[in-house]
Design a protein around this motif. Structure first.
Motif, mmCIF file in Angstrom:
data_model
loop_
_atom_site.group_PDB
_atom_site.id
_atom_site.type_symbol
_atom_site.label_atom_id
_atom_site.label_comp_id
_atom_site.label_asym_id
_atom_site.label_seq_id
_atom_site.Cartn_x
_atom_site.Cartn_y
_atom_site.Cartn_z
ATOM 1 N N GLN A 63 33.312 32.657 54.390
ATOM 2 C CA GLN A 63 31.888 32.522 54.054
ATOM 3 C C GLN A 63 31.352 32.804 52.397
ATOM 4 O OE1 GLN A 63 29.651 35.412 54.060
ATOM 5 N NE2 GLN A 63 27.589 34.100 53.889
ATOM 6 N N GLN A 64 30.360 32.440 52.008
ATOM 7 C CA GLN A 64 30.047 32.705 50.418
ATOM 8 C C GLN A 64 30.008 33.819 50.075
ATOM 9 O OE1 GLN A 64 29.445 30.056 48.015
ATOM 10 N NE2 GLN A 64 28.856 31.271 46.454
ATOM 11 N N GLU A 65 29.140 34.677 50.649
ATOM 12 C CA GLU A 65 29.006 36.278 50.316
ATOM 13 C C GLU A 65 30.132 36.843 50.442
ATOM 14 O OE1 GLU A 65 25.702 39.849 51.431
ATOM 15 O OE2 GLU A 65 25.435 37.848 52.216
ATOM 16 N N SER A 66 30.821 36.786 51.718
ATOM 17 C CA SER A 66 31.912 37.418 51.743
ATOM 18 C C SER A 66 33.034 37.197 50.672
ATOM 19 C CB SER A 66 32.495 37.482 53.215
ATOM 20 O OG SER A 66 33.774 37.897 53.308
ATOM 21 N N MET A 67 33.129 35.915 50.486
ATOM 22 C CA MET A 67 34.336 35.467 49.406
ATOM 23 C C MET A 67 33.835 36.140 48.182
ATOM 24 S SD MET A 67 35.497 31.692 50.526
ATOM 25 C CE MET A 67 34.126 30.750 50.428
ATOM 26 N N LEU A 68 32.752 35.993 47.692
ATOM 27 C CA LEU A 68 32.415 36.632 46.530
ATOM 28 C C LEU A 68 32.732 38.056 46.302
ATOM 29 C CD1 LEU A 68 31.046 35.834 43.670
ATOM 30 C CD2 LEU A 68 28.893 36.090 44.797
ATOM 31 N N HIS A 69 32.226 38.703 47.192
ATOM 32 C CA HIS A 69 32.689 40.129 47.424
ATOM 33 C C HIS A 69 34.202 40.353 47.291
ATOM 34 C CE1 HIS A 69 32.845 44.341 48.747
ATOM 35 N NE2 HIS A 69 33.827 44.183 49.480
ATOM 36 N N LEU A 116 36.378 38.186 45.720
ATOM 37 C CA LEU A 116 36.859 37.980 44.335
ATOM 38 C C LEU A 116 36.504 39.082 43.498
ATOM 39 C CD1 LEU A 116 37.976 36.123 42.529
ATOM 40 C CD2 LEU A 116 35.893 34.864 42.262
ATOM 41 N N GLN A 117 35.159 39.707 43.680
ATOM 42 C CA GLN A 117 34.919 40.789 42.683
ATOM 43 C C GLN A 117 35.893 41.901 42.885
ATOM 44 O OE1 GLN A 117 30.839 41.279 43.937
ATOM 45 N NE2 GLN A 117 30.155 39.865 42.496
ATOM 46 N N GLN A 118 36.399 42.490 44.057
ATOM 47 C CA GLN A 118 37.283 43.353 44.289
ATOM 48 C C GLN A 118 38.686 43.084 43.865
ATOM 49 O OE1 GLN A 118 36.278 46.399 45.739
ATOM 50 N NE2 GLN A 118 34.406 45.556 45.151
ATOM 51 N N ILE A 119 39.049 41.622 44.054
ATOM 52 C CA ILE A 119 40.279 41.243 43.570
ATOM 53 C C ILE A 119 40.250 41.431 41.734
ATOM 54 C CG2 ILE A 119 41.807 39.153 42.712
ATOM 55 C CD1 ILE A 119 40.695 38.291 45.713
ATOM 56 N N ARG A 120 39.251 41.041 41.247
ATOM 57 C CA ARG A 120 38.890 41.506 39.923
ATOM 58 C C ARG A 120 39.082 42.734 39.545
ATOM 59 N NH1 ARG A 120 39.856 37.990 36.289
ATOM 60 N NH2 ARG A 120 38.211 39.141 34.843
ATOM 61 N N HIS A 121 38.520 43.880 40.153
ATOM 62 C CA HIS A 121 38.718 45.140 39.943
ATOM 63 C C HIS A 121 40.342 45.621 40.073
ATOM 64 C CE1 HIS A 121 34.605 45.651 39.807
ATOM 65 N NE2 HIS A 121 34.240 45.555 41.012
ATOM 66 N N LEU A 122 40.846 44.956 40.987
ATOM 67 C CA LEU A 122 42.185 45.432 40.935
ATOM 68 C C LEU A 122 43.103 44.882 39.902
ATOM 69 C CD1 LEU A 122 43.271 44.379 44.678
ATOM 70 C CD2 LEU A 122 43.000 46.887 43.889
ATOM 71 N N ILE A 123 42.615 43.883 39.451
ATOM 72 C CA ILE A 123 43.324 43.166 38.327
ATOM 73 C C ILE A 123 42.962 44.090 37.032
ATOM 74 C CG2 ILE A 123 43.160 41.145 36.467
ATOM 75 C CD1 ILE A 123 43.013 39.266 38.814
ATOM 76 N N GLY A 124 41.999 44.423 36.926
ATOM 77 C CA GLY A 124 41.517 45.475 35.721
ATOM 78 C C GLY A 124 42.148 46.803 35.912
ATOM 79 N N ASP A 125 42.411 47.369 36.824
ATOM 80 C CA ASP A 125 43.166 48.465 37.094
ATOM 81 C C ASP A 125 44.768 48.453 37.051
ATOM 82 O OD1 ASP A 125 40.772 49.690 37.637
ATOM 83 O OD2 ASP A 125 40.946 49.859 39.756
ATOM 84 N N ASN A 126 45.220 47.402 37.035
ATOM 85 C CA ASN A 126 46.794 47.083 37.257
ATOM 86 C C ASN A 126 47.197 47.199 35.747
ATOM 87 O OD1 ASN A 126 49.041 46.189 38.628
ATOM 88 N ND2 ASN A 126 48.869 44.386 37.424
ATOM 89 N N ARG A 127 48.680 47.833 35.936
ATOM 90 C CA ARG A 127 49.362 47.869 34.733
ATOM 91 C C ARG A 127 50.667 47.352 34.969
ATOM 92 N NH1 ARG A 127 44.978 48.095 33.505
ATOM 93 N NH2 ARG A 127 44.100 49.615 32.247
ATOM 94 N N ASP A 128 51.020 46.835 36.117
ATOM 95 C CA ASP A 128 52.229 46.370 36.445
ATOM 96 C C ASP A 128 52.389 44.808 36.348
ATOM 97 O OD1 ASP A 128 54.743 45.684 37.741
ATOM 98 O OD2 ASP A 128 54.467 46.887 39.482
ATOM 99 N N PRO A 129 53.347 44.355 35.466
ATOM 100 C CA PRO A 129 53.306 43.008 35.241
ATOM 101 C C PRO A 129 53.808 42.225 36.682
ATOM 102 C CG PRO A 129 54.936 44.000 34.007
ATOM 103 C CD PRO A 129 54.207 45.028 34.484
ATOM 104 N N VAL A 130 54.712 42.854 37.320
ATOM 105 C CA VAL A 130 55.380 42.052 38.600
ATOM 106 C C VAL A 130 54.111 42.094 39.648
ATOM 107 C CG1 VAL A 130 56.776 42.220 40.665
ATOM 108 C CG2 VAL A 130 57.310 43.156 38.265
ATOM 109 N N PHE A 131 53.251 43.027 39.757
ATOM 110 C CA PHE A 131 52.384 42.794 40.598
ATOM 111 C C PHE A 131 51.026 41.905 40.055
ATOM 112 C CE2 PHE A 131 48.458 45.179 42.883
ATOM 113 C CZ PHE A 131 48.360 44.298 43.644
#
Length: 516
Positions: free
Chosen positions: A435-441, A443-458
């Motif tokens: 559902q739209q709202e759930s998916m957008l939330h 995706l935003q959380q995935i983007r936060h994980l990307i911003g915090d990540n420093r491991d090129p494998v992950f």
């Protein structure tokens, strides 16, 4: 091991990778596997078998028609026609490698039927041991093949380009060291994305790593929104979740809820033999309502269970269930990925020198929903085509010394907690029902994980999840493995494959994130 002159590198030690390596012989090939070859490969866990029109009452045309129907309007017909026509030859290739497919008393290949197939065409090994038997035969053959060098317990994580052509790759050894391997042709056969979900039938190695690598190199990805959830994983709190093969329902096993109702008949006249996405949603509804779901094999299979389905029987016994006499609790689990690296009919990606086969590739053969047992078939058919296409290219046996070096040490932080968070996000927001709202939330959380990540494998897993999320948000309809409660119907406007680069996905995210 000497890999200096191996200009062909295959990433992945499953069915597609090993079959491709054997087909490339006598050309020198290096296979990089995240686990010992044959282990950590989803192929080894495949219970049912390979779909192939090998019986006298079956035809390639019928196989094509069934695949088109299951794929829900977006199967590439030229691709599946080629694949179905090649099925018998590839099965006989596997027989020649020593795979002990079941035969009848007259020596003919014995076949069974699975959901959405109009004929019995599943070539099996002892009922539910096809994947394991195939991998055992291939591993033995690969270890005997001098042209194949094997790097086990190593994770490739970055593709290197020179003049817009593959020129090598970076990999991490089990001891944590980072190295570069020269290559002019790289074949990605790393499997799917099941382990990005909390409940999955896939091993930990199926985390989207190869797809993310290709995306970072600029490759076009396709059909990323289409995830197939197997309806009947054992609901016994195991990770990965053991699989109760679809062949059980093919033998007449019924799905019932806590009240004893055969609930699938409310969803589809075919009941338990409806397409997988329909069955998965039916079970999901029962589980979410609190009524639960169980597979009843007591009458249809009964006392012959242990002999006919030894793998599932062992799974059940391990958790104290006697499937011959007791109901098996089941739940949908992320199982197979129809999306991946876009390839042509020979497995060629949009990046020069980069190929893909198996579950990491998106060939167009599955459309929006894979027909049962077409996955192992796709793996061997396209592995062979990749090998044939590479063999026709001029072979450069001189290594490019400009890239043979040890990479500077990069961050190797423990990402276990972040991976668990990602898996929970994917299951909650990009699971059986979306559902739209759930998916957008999500995706935003995935983007936060990307911003915090420093491991090129992950990073590769995170990138794969990001592109999947954008693709799912973008497709405003329900089709095959992609079901949206806010857009429950299919639309002719969306009756086509979807294609995205990482750059496309990131631009789309910026648009989606803007306030209305």
């Amino acid at each position: 091991m000497n890999t200096d002159h191996n200009q062909i590198v295959i990433i992945g030690g499953g069915l597609a990778g090993l079959f491709c390596a054997l087909q490339l012989s006598p050309l020198p090939v290096t296979v990089i596997a995240a686990a010992p070859i044959g282990q950590g490969a989803s192929s080894a866990w495949a219970q049912a078998g390979i779909a192939a029109a090998v019986s006298s009452d079956d035809t390639v045309e019928s196989h094509v028609a069934d695949t088109l129907a299951a794929g829900d309007g977006i199967v590439d017909e030229d691709i599946i026609r080629m694949m179905a026509a090649a099925a018998s030859d590839r099965v006989h290739d596997l027989l020649a490698l020593g795979v002990p497919f079941d035969r009848d008393l007259e020596g003919h290949l014995q076949v069974s039927r699975e959901a959405a197939h109009s004929h019995s065409r599943i070539v099996r090994v002892r009922g539910d041991m096809a994947g394991r038997a195939i991998m055992q035969a291939l591993v033995a053959k690969v270890r005997q093949t001098p042209s194949v060098s094997i790097v086990e317990n190593a994770t490739a994580y970055q593709l290197l380009l020179k003049d817009n052509h593959i020129n090598g790759l970076a990999m991490r050894r089990v001891d944590g060291s980072d190295q570069v391997l020269p290559a002019r042709q790289v074949v990605i056969a790393t499997g799917g994305i099941g382990h990005l979900y909390k409940v999955t039938t896939n091993p930990a190695e199926a985390c989207g790593s190869g797809i993310g690598m290709a995306a970072q190199a600029g490759a076009v990805l396709a059909d990323m929104e289409f995830v197939q959830f197997h309806p009947t994983a054992l609901d016994v709190q195991s990770d990965p979740a053991p699989l109760a093969t679809e062949a059980l329902r093919g033998h007449g096993a019924h799905l019932v809820n806590r009240l004893g109702e055969r609930f699938m008949l409310r969803h589809d006249p075919a009941g338990e033999m409806a397409p997988r996405d329909v069955v998965a949603r039916g079970i999901y509804e029962e589980v979410m309502s609190g009524r639960g779901a169980w597979l009843d094999c007591t009458t249809a299979i009964g006392e012959s269970f242990a002999e006919e389905f030894p793998t599932v029987y062992a799974y059940c016994q391990a958790v104290g269930i006697d499937p011959a006499r007791e109901l098996i609790p089941v739940v949908p689990a992320a199982h197979y990925f129809m999306g991946g690296i876009l390839t042509d009919i020979d497995g060629r990606s949009t990046v020069q020198g980069l190929w893909a086969c198996g579950e990491a590739a998106s060939t167009g053969a599955h459309g929006a929903n894979r027909l049962a047992s077409n996955s192992l078939l796709e793996a061997v058919v396209f592995a062979a085509r990749v090998a044939d296409a590479i063999k026709k290219r001029p072979q450069n046996t001189e290594s490019d010394q400009t890239i043979v070096e040890v990479l500077p040490s990069s961050s190797k932080s423990n990402n276990q907690a972040a991976m668990q968070k990602l898996r929970a996000l994917m299951s909650s927001n990009f699971g059986v029902v979306r559902q739209q709202e759930s998916m957008l939330h999500g995706l935003q959380q995935i983007r936060h994980l990307i911003g915090d990540n420093r491991d090129p494998v992950f990073a590769n897993s995170l990138i794969t999840a990001e592109v999947l999320a954008v693709a799912a948000l973008s497709r405003k309809e329900s089709r095959g493995g992609h079901y949206r409660s806010d857009y429950p119907d299919s639309s002719t406007i969306w009756q086509h494959r979807s294609m995205l680069t990482l750059e496309d996905a990131q631009h789309t995210y910026q648009y989606l994130a803007e306030p209305a």
